[in-house]
Every structure is written in structure tokens, then in C-alpha cells.
Design an enzyme around this catalytic site. Structure first.
Site, mmCIF file in Angstrom:
data_model
loop_
_atom_site.group_PDB
_atom_site.id
_atom_site.type_symbol
_atom_site.label_atom_id
_atom_site.label_comp_id
_atom_site.label_asym_id
_atom_site.label_seq_id
_atom_site.Cartn_x
_atom_site.Cartn_y
_atom_site.Cartn_z
ATOM 1 N N GLU A 137 0.828 -1.207 0.000
ATOM 2 C CA GLU A 137 0.000 0.000 0.000
ATOM 3 C C GLU A 137 0.863 1.258 0.000
ATOM 4 O O GLU A 137 1.946 1.286 0.592
ATOM 5 C CB GLU A 137 -0.879 0.040 1.254
ATOM 6 C CG GLU A 137 -1.927 -1.037 1.315
ATOM 7 C CD GLU A 137 -2.737 -0.964 2.599
ATOM 8 O OE1 GLU A 137 -3.721 -1.709 2.705
ATOM 9 O OE2 GLU A 137 -2.390 -0.166 3.508
ATOM 10 N N CYS B 258 3.012 8.528 1.661
ATOM 11 C CA CYS B 258 3.385 7.590 2.713
ATOM 12 C C CYS B 258 3.637 6.244 2.060
ATOM 13 O O CYS B 258 2.745 5.682 1.417
ATOM 14 C CB CYS B 258 2.258 7.486 3.742
ATOM 15 S SG CYS B 258 2.576 6.297 5.061
ATOM 16 N N CYS C 241 4.344 -7.039 8.033
ATOM 17 C CA CYS C 241 5.095 -6.465 9.161
ATOM 18 C C CYS C 241 5.189 -7.491 10.272
ATOM 19 O O CYS C 241 4.224 -8.202 10.564
ATOM 20 C CB CYS C 241 4.399 -5.204 9.671
ATOM 21 S SG CYS C 241 5.279 -4.372 11.025
ATOM 22 N N CYS D 217 2.108 -5.134 16.519
ATOM 23 C CA CYS D 217 1.362 -4.145 17.303
ATOM 24 C C CYS D 217 -0.128 -4.483 17.260
ATOM 25 O O CYS D 217 -0.697 -4.696 16.185
ATOM 26 C CB CYS D 217 1.610 -2.743 16.764
ATOM 27 S SG CYS D 217 3.338 -2.237 16.843
ATOM 28 N N CYS E 117 -2.878 -2.598 14.929
ATOM 29 C CA CYS E 117 -2.531 -2.328 13.534
ATOM 30 C C CYS E 117 -2.893 -3.494 12.627
ATOM 31 O O CYS E 117 -2.641 -4.664 12.961
ATOM 32 C CB CYS E 117 -1.033 -2.037 13.445
ATOM 33 S SG CYS E 117 -0.449 -1.643 11.789
ATOM 34 N N GLY F 236 5.106 -2.146 7.470
ATOM 35 C CA GLY F 236 6.482 -2.574 7.706
ATOM 36 C C GLY F 236 7.219 -1.717 8.713
ATOM 37 O O GLY F 236 6.780 -0.612 9.062
ATOM 38 N N GLU F 237 8.318 -2.245 9.198
ATOM 39 C CA GLU F 237 9.217 -1.544 10.120
ATOM 40 C C GLU F 237 10.466 -1.147 9.346
ATOM 41 O O GLU F 237 11.305 -1.997 9.012
ATOM 42 C CB GLU F 237 9.563 -2.455 11.300
ATOM 43 C CG GLU F 237 10.730 -2.003 12.163
ATOM 44 C CD GLU F 237 10.615 -0.568 12.657
ATOM 45 O OE1 GLU F 237 11.539 0.229 12.369
ATOM 46 O OE2 GLU F 237 9.616 -0.248 13.324
ATOM 47 N N SER G 78 9.483 6.567 10.337
ATOM 48 C CA SER G 78 8.805 6.200 11.579
ATOM 49 C C SER G 78 9.165 4.779 11.980
ATOM 50 O O SER G 78 9.162 3.869 11.153
ATOM 51 C CB SER G 78 7.283 6.312 11.388
ATOM 52 O OG SER G 78 6.587 5.800 12.497
ATOM 53 N N SER H 264 7.278 5.589 17.229
ATOM 54 C CA SER H 264 5.930 5.122 17.573
ATOM 55 C C SER H 264 5.964 4.637 19.018
ATOM 56 O O SER H 264 6.419 3.527 19.299
ATOM 57 C CB SER H 264 5.511 3.990 16.633
ATOM 58 O OG SER H 264 5.335 4.464 15.316
ATOM 59 N N LEU H 265 5.479 5.461 19.922
ATOM 60 C CA LEU H 265 5.570 5.152 21.351
ATOM 61 C C LEU H 265 4.263 4.540 21.864
ATOM 62 O O LEU H 265 4.248 3.435 22.379
ATOM 63 C CB LEU H 265 5.916 6.417 22.130
ATOM 64 C CG LEU H 265 6.158 6.242 23.628
ATOM 65 C CD1 LEU H 265 7.388 5.371 23.883
ATOM 66 C CD2 LEU H 265 6.319 7.608 24.310
ATOM 67 N N HIS H 266 3.184 5.302 21.795
ATOM 68 C CA HIS H 266 1.808 4.839 22.042
ATOM 69 C C HIS H 266 1.495 4.462 23.486
ATOM 70 O O HIS H 266 0.367 4.044 23.771
ATOM 71 C CB HIS H 266 1.435 3.682 21.114
ATOM 72 C CG HIS H 266 1.707 3.952 19.667
ATOM 73 N ND1 HIS H 266 1.232 5.081 19.030
ATOM 74 C CD2 HIS H 266 2.419 3.259 18.748
ATOM 75 C CE1 HIS H 266 1.631 5.059 17.765
ATOM 76 N NE2 HIS H 266 2.355 3.981 17.582
ATOM 77 N N ASN I 263 -7.197 4.660 13.864
ATOM 78 C CA ASN I 263 -8.156 4.236 12.845
ATOM 79 C C ASN I 263 -8.703 2.866 13.214
ATOM 80 O O ASN I 263 -7.931 1.923 13.406
ATOM 81 C CB ASN I 263 -7.483 4.164 11.463
ATOM 82 C CG ASN I 263 -7.324 5.523 10.827
ATOM 83 O OD1 ASN I 263 -8.256 6.294 10.743
ATOM 84 N ND2 ASN I 263 -6.110 5.823 10.376
ATOM 85 N N CYS J 204 -3.278 1.548 8.070
ATOM 86 C CA CYS J 204 -2.258 0.778 7.357
ATOM 87 C C CYS J 204 -2.658 -0.685 7.270
ATOM 88 O O CYS J 204 -3.007 -1.298 8.277
ATOM 89 C CB CYS J 204 -0.913 0.889 8.085
ATOM 90 S SG CYS J 204 -0.149 2.506 7.946
#
Length: 340
Positions: free
Chosen positions: A90, A103, A110, A114, A117, A157-158, A189, A212-214, A288, A331
Site C-alpha cells: 500500500e 506515505c 510487518c 502491534c 494495527c 512494515g518496520e 517512523s 511510535s511510542l503509544h 483508525n 495501514c
């Protein structure tokens, strides 16, 4: 390296031409076709002989359009592209007042796991090559007919698990002989691969780094982000502090707000204590909703109150403007629709 010419630096492409017994000036011509004119097939290279084009066609990166969704609200476009081996990825095109942003994905799938996600459902299949990272940008430019001024490596992905291809991509997209994008207009990111954050600091690139902490505590972060079981928040922030020290580029903290999970006022105070005095910028992201996940985005008042607490504690904070709210914005969602 492989003969995938879209991933080659200009000097590597020069060696490629020499091996084929072609004049070295052909390398610059091919490089310009790929990175200035964004051609996706060798037949478009009109100043290259037919025999040469036949050989080049075997080594050019294939990023093929499959479908896209377009938001009726803001014109955001979410693309699905197919790679040469059939993998789907994507890419998102967004229009802002300050310019167009894309983006891109860095992997097919991935492995980060998480829990909020869609990208990680099904795991990581493989890294994308530098040519496939570039190909996403060029395919969007060709489809929209518009220039790109900002790139965020924030899709599926990372990126720091695909380190070498990421660095190669950045160096090519910013090269004067190629697209010549400003290095300061690239954001990467990451969930926080600590050794590679430090490694990135030594590259001398000066890109914007977003963590990306969250969650403001290790206990909570471990429940939603498996990476927290390997690297603590303390050692992750030590790495981002090092990145800031080496590059002078302000760190962005990404914090997806999930109702009843990490959006309480207590969490806002803990986050303030965690990053206060560091000069970091916090980007609050209303999560999202994803069909396969149970998380819901926080309410407007809750988001506003969370922001106010951070501001009260002198934290620089913004709320990410939602783009593409009427399409599969999260994502991995569009990719999942196609069974991958």
C-alpha cells in the site's frame, strides 16, 4: 548486489554499463530516465537503443498499479501496488497546503505485531528493495501528474528492519542527479529498533525521525507493542536523545489514542513527565478502527483534554489531521481486502 537497476547508485549503474560494454555516459541517461522522468518500463527510454532496452527491461523494478481508493472528503488516494513476485503493498498520496505527501511501505507485511494495527496481521513476508521503495513514489507521480514534496516511511512494515534498503532509497531520492528531494522533507517512523536508531544517527542524513511510542509506561506498552519486551522505553529514549544530539533534528513522538487504553488524563501526565524537557514534538493520532481489532478511537473531548495536559506541561503537541476518513485509511486495510 542484484542487477535491479532502479536500486543502483549512479556509480553502480556506470559499472553495470561497463560490464555490458556500453559507453559510460549511458549510465547517466538511464539514471535520469528512472529517477527524473520516473519511467517504469525500458521501452520509454527513447534515446537508448532497442537492443539495450531489451536488456534493461529484465533488470528494471516492477511496481504495477492494481487499484486505488480516493476520498471524497479530501482527495487522499490509497494505492495498492503489485511487485514482480506478486506481493501487494500500500501507498498513500495526500494533499496538504504545504505540498503533496506520500506515505510508503517498507516491507510486504510487518513482523512487529502491534495489537492495534492491520499491517502486522499475517506477519512480514519480505523486505522491499530500494527500487520498490522508489517505485511507489514514481508510480504515484505518474498517476497523479503532481510533484511530491514530502515522503513519510510510515506505511506497512518496520523501516529499521529493512535498514540497508532504506538508506539506499534515501540517498537515491535525494541525489542531485535524481529526484533531488530535500533530505529534511523525509520522515522515517519506527517502533524503536534501538541499535538501528543509533546507527541511523551516524549516517549524516538529517532526516526527521518519528518514534511510535503509544504508551508512557513499559507495562502498558508491552501489552500493545511486542517490541517493548526487547527494548525498554528508557533505552529507546536514550537512543532518540542520541539521534537528536548527533543530527540536531527534533524527534517526533507518535501516540495513537485508543479509548480506554492509553487516553486517560493520568496517561497524559505520565507522558509529560517522560518526555518533558527533551524538546520533542508529540503527534497525537486518533486511532483508525480496524475490523480485526477491538480498539476504538478516543472521543473528541478526550483528545482535546489530553492535548491540553501536554501543553500545560510545556510539551509541543499537535493532533494529526485525519486524511481519507471515508476509505480504508488504516495501514494494511486495503491490502487485507485482497487476501494478503
Amino acid at each position: 548486489m542484484s542487477n535491479e537497476i532502479t536500486s543502483m547508485y549512479l556509480d553502480e549503474l556506470t559499472e553495470y554499463c561497463k560490464e555490458k560494454k556500453w559507453p559510460s555516459f549511458r549510465a547517466k541517461q538511464i539514471y535520469e530516465w528512472l529517477h527524473k522522468k520516473h519511467v517504469m518500463d525500458a521501452e520509454s527510454m527513447t534515446n537508448i537503443s532497442k537492443d539495450m532496452r531489451s536488456i534493461i527491461s529484465q533488470d528494471i523494478t516492477r511496481v504495477t498499479y492494481v487499484t486505488h481508493q480516493e476520498s471524497k472528503l479530501d482527495g487522499t488516494r490509497k494505492y495498492l501496488f503489485r511487485m514482480a513476485d506478486g506481493q501487494m503493498i500500500e501507498t498513500v498520496f495526500m494533499r496538504y497546503n504545504h505540498g503533496n505527501s506520500v506515505c510508503i511501505s517498507s516491507q510486504a507485511g510487518c513482523a512487529m505485531g502491534c495489537s492495534f494495527c492491520a499491517s502486522t496481521i499475517g506477519g512480514c513476508i519480505r523486505n522491499l528493495t530500494a527500487g520498490e521503495l522508489l517505485g511507489q513514489i514514481y508510480a504515484v507521480i505518474n498517476d497523479t501528474g503532481e510533484d511530491i514534496s514530502n515522503i513519510v516511511v510510515m506505511g506497512t512494515g518496520e523501516p529499521l528492519q529493512n535498514y540497508d534498503n532504506l538508506i539506499r532509497f534515501i540517498r537515491i531520492i535525494t541525489s542531485h542527479e535524481g529526484y533531488d528531494l530535500s533530505i529534511r522533507n523525509i520522515t522515517v517512523s519506527s517502533c524503536g529498533i534501538v541499535p538501528n536508531i543509533r546507527r541511523l544517527a551516524e549516517e549524516g542524513l538529517g532526516i526527521t525521525f518519528a518514534l511510535s511510542l503509544h504508551a508512557p509506561t513499559d507495562e502498558l506498552r508491552k501489552t500493545i507493542m511486542p517490541i517493548a519486551n526487547k527494548y525498554s522505553i528508557a533505552e529507546t529514549l536514550e537512543a532518540t536523545d542520541y539521534y537528536f544530539k548527533r543530527t540536531g533534528r527534533r524527534i517526533t513522538i507518535e501516540y495513537s489514542l485508543m479509548e480506554g487504553v492509553n487516553d486517560s488524563m493520568e496517561m497524559a501526565e505520565l507522558l509529560s513527565k517522560l518526555i518533558g524537557g527533551r524538546g520533542y514534538h508529540v503527534n497525537l493520532i486518533p486511532v483508525n478502527p480496524v475490523e480485526e481489532r477491538s480498539f476504538r478511537r478516543s472521543g473528541r473531548k478526550n483528545i482535546s483534554d489530553f492535548q491540553k495536559i501536554l501543553e500545560k506541561n510545556r510539551i509541543n503537541v499537535t493532533i494529526r489531521k485525519g486524511m481519507g476518513g471515508d476509505i480504508d485509511a488504516a495501514c494494511g486495510q486495503l491490502r487485507r481486502k485482497y487476501g494478503v
